[in-house]
Design an enzyme around this catalytic site. Sequence first.
Site, PDB file in Angstrom:
ATOM      1  N   HIS A  60      -0.328  -3.112  -0.026  1.00 47.98           N
ATOM      2  CA  HIS A  60      -0.093  -3.801  -1.304  1.00 47.98           C
ATOM      3  C   HIS A  60       1.377  -3.795  -1.703  1.00 47.98           C
ATOM      4  O   HIS A  60       2.089  -2.821  -1.505  1.00 47.98           O
ATOM      5  CB  HIS A  60      -1.010  -3.289  -2.417  1.00 47.98           C
ATOM      6  CG  HIS A  60      -0.799  -1.891  -2.901  1.00 47.98           C
ATOM      7  ND1 HIS A  60       0.069  -1.577  -3.922  1.00 47.98           N
ATOM      8  CD2 HIS A  60      -1.366  -0.707  -2.536  1.00 47.98           C
ATOM      9  CE1 HIS A  60       0.005  -0.274  -4.166  1.00 47.98           C
ATOM     10  NE2 HIS A  60      -0.841   0.284  -3.334  1.00 47.98           N
ATOM     11  N   ASP A 163       4.395   4.081  -3.163  1.00 43.43           N
ATOM     12  CA  ASP A 163       3.070   3.470  -3.297  1.00 43.43           C
ATOM     13  C   ASP A 163       3.261   2.016  -3.688  1.00 43.43           C
ATOM     14  O   ASP A 163       3.535   1.733  -4.847  1.00 43.43           O
ATOM     15  CB  ASP A 163       2.279   4.247  -4.358  1.00 43.43           C
ATOM     16  CG  ASP A 163       0.900   3.688  -4.616  1.00 43.43           C
ATOM     17  OD1 ASP A 163       0.472   2.783  -3.887  1.00 43.43           O
ATOM     18  OD2 ASP A 163       0.256   4.155  -5.576  1.00 43.43           O
ATOM     19  N   GLU A 193      -3.127  -4.578  -6.411  1.00 43.37           N
ATOM     20  CA  GLU A 193      -3.981  -3.459  -5.982  1.00 43.37           C
ATOM     21  C   GLU A 193      -4.136  -2.451  -7.099  1.00 43.37           C
ATOM     22  O   GLU A 193      -5.218  -1.930  -7.356  1.00 43.37           O
ATOM     23  CB  GLU A 193      -3.374  -2.784  -4.736  1.00 43.37           C
ATOM     24  CG  GLU A 193      -4.295  -1.750  -4.068  1.00 43.37           C
ATOM     25  CD  GLU A 193      -4.135  -0.332  -4.589  1.00 43.37           C
ATOM     26  OE1 GLU A 193      -4.912   0.528  -4.175  1.00 43.37           O
ATOM     27  OE2 GLU A 193      -3.242  -0.068  -5.427  1.00 43.37           O
ATOM     28  N   GLU A 194      -3.030  -2.185  -7.780  1.00 41.47           N
ATOM     29  CA  GLU A 194      -3.009  -1.104  -8.783  1.00 41.47           C
ATOM     30  C   GLU A 194      -3.864  -1.401 -10.011  1.00 41.47           C
ATOM     31  O   GLU A 194      -4.128  -0.513 -10.807  1.00 41.47           O
ATOM     32  CB  GLU A 194      -1.563  -0.807  -9.223  1.00 41.47           C
ATOM     33  CG  GLU A 194      -0.657  -0.267  -8.118  1.00 41.47           C
ATOM     34  CD  GLU A 194      -1.021   1.137  -7.653  1.00 41.47           C
ATOM     35  OE1 GLU A 194      -1.955   1.731  -8.212  1.00 41.47           O
ATOM     36  OE2 GLU A 194      -0.363   1.606  -6.706  1.00 41.47           O
ATOM     37  N   ASP A 216      -1.824   2.557   3.159  1.00 40.83           N
ATOM     38  CA  ASP A 216      -1.421   2.923   1.794  1.00 40.83           C
ATOM     39  C   ASP A 216      -1.056   4.402   1.792  1.00 40.83           C
ATOM     40  O   ASP A 216      -1.138   5.060   2.823  1.00 40.83           O
ATOM     41  CB  ASP A 216      -2.582   2.618   0.828  1.00 40.83           C
ATOM     42  CG  ASP A 216      -2.136   2.403  -0.613  1.00 40.83           C
ATOM     43  OD1 ASP A 216      -1.006   2.807  -0.973  1.00 40.83           O
ATOM     44  OD2 ASP A 216      -2.925   1.839  -1.393  1.00 40.83           O
ATOM     45  N   HIS A 302       2.381   7.847  -8.338  1.00 39.24           N
ATOM     46  CA  HIS A 302       2.549   7.149  -9.617  1.00 39.24           C
ATOM     47  C   HIS A 302       3.569   7.853 -10.510  1.00 39.24           C
ATOM     48  O   HIS A 302       3.351   8.033 -11.716  1.00 39.24           O
ATOM     49  CB  HIS A 302       1.204   6.962 -10.343  1.00 39.24           C
ATOM     50  CG  HIS A 302       0.301   6.007  -9.615  1.00 39.24           C
ATOM     51  ND1 HIS A 302      -0.896   5.568 -10.111  1.00 39.24           N
ATOM     52  CD2 HIS A 302       0.439   5.383  -8.412  1.00 39.24           C
ATOM     53  CE1 HIS A 302      -1.453   4.729  -9.247  1.00 39.24           C
ATOM     54  NE2 HIS A 302      -0.656   4.611  -8.196  1.00 39.24           N
TER      55      HIS A 302
HETATM   56 CO    CO Z   1      -1.183   3.421  -6.417  1.00 39.76          CO
HETATM   57 ZN    ZN Z   2      -1.313   2.321  -3.331  1.00 39.61          ZN
END
Ligand code: CO
Ligand code: ZN
Length: 327
Positions: A60, A163, A193-194, A216, A302
């Site tokens: 992603h 990420d 994606e998030e 990922d 994150h």
């Molecule tokens: Co993420």
């Molecule tokens: Zn991710």
Amino acid sequence: MISLLEKLTQAFGVSGNEEQVRDLICNEIKDYVDSYHVDALGNLIAVKKGSGRKIMLAAHMDEIGVMATHIDDKGFIRFTNIGGISPHIFVGQKVRFANGTCGAIFYEEKDADMKNLKFSKMYIDIGASSRAEAEKKVKTGDTACFLSNLTVQGEFAYSKAMDDRCGCAVLVELIRNLSQTSNELYFVFTVQEEVGLRGARTAAFQIVPDIAIAVDITRTGDTPEAELMEVQCGKGPAVKIKDSNIIAHPEVKRLLADCAGKNNIPFQYEVLERGGTDAGAIHITAGGIPSGALSIPCRYIHSPVECISLRDLENAVKILREAVKQA
Ligand code: CO
Ligand code: ZN
């Protein structure tokens, strides 16, 4: 690979605004694929033609961030989160909007309840003195990402957006390193994606691959008092067994583990109790698609200091290079 990772992590691409990172990836891969296009939702789909099975590899492009919700009379911006993040992570951070405007995030100091800190008690300061002045740079609905350089120290690297620019870097590297392929390879750089694995779902529906592998990051359990998790940073890419959205298909799991094992590439198995990735959406699309994932172990997911091992990243490329041949 470090300079590629630097370009990718530093690019702007909060969910729903992936244009800048997508343009960058396009430039990096266009001379190495047979065709590529951007689909209706914004996914970038690049193809290396072959006569064998259709294999989809997904990473992603989007990253977590914030979205401006209101600008007050003094020019301070209120905001909400895009993707899963706790308010504490944002205290004292700098963020950058797509147009380059930067801001500092802080909280209302009077009566601050730090234990229950909420986004509604926080604001972005972009150095404007009125609403009108602020609106010349930022409008309601604009998104911003962390401002955080890539720092490399030994084998470890720290940055915002590991990420999943890590996964994007792995796919770009794979595209450049594969000349001939008997299988037909679909490299999909997905959007959103998030916020719920959205781009991957529609991409898989169009492609209907024979198998799919998401690339990922995943959590690790190797930091002080971390939640229990077997995966460690630097011990090899992780072959997914399960997360919140998927139980990996045995064929894909075996393929990835065999390709690592037979070539003496270190790997680990991943059982992730909370969280998911694009494979979760892909495998229940278009009548069902055998899917799995290869994960880069990552600390502090994150946050602006997401941390990975460069060795794990390089080993992920090696495992996938074998897997797309053996599949
Ligand atoms: Co993420
Ligand atoms: Zn991710």
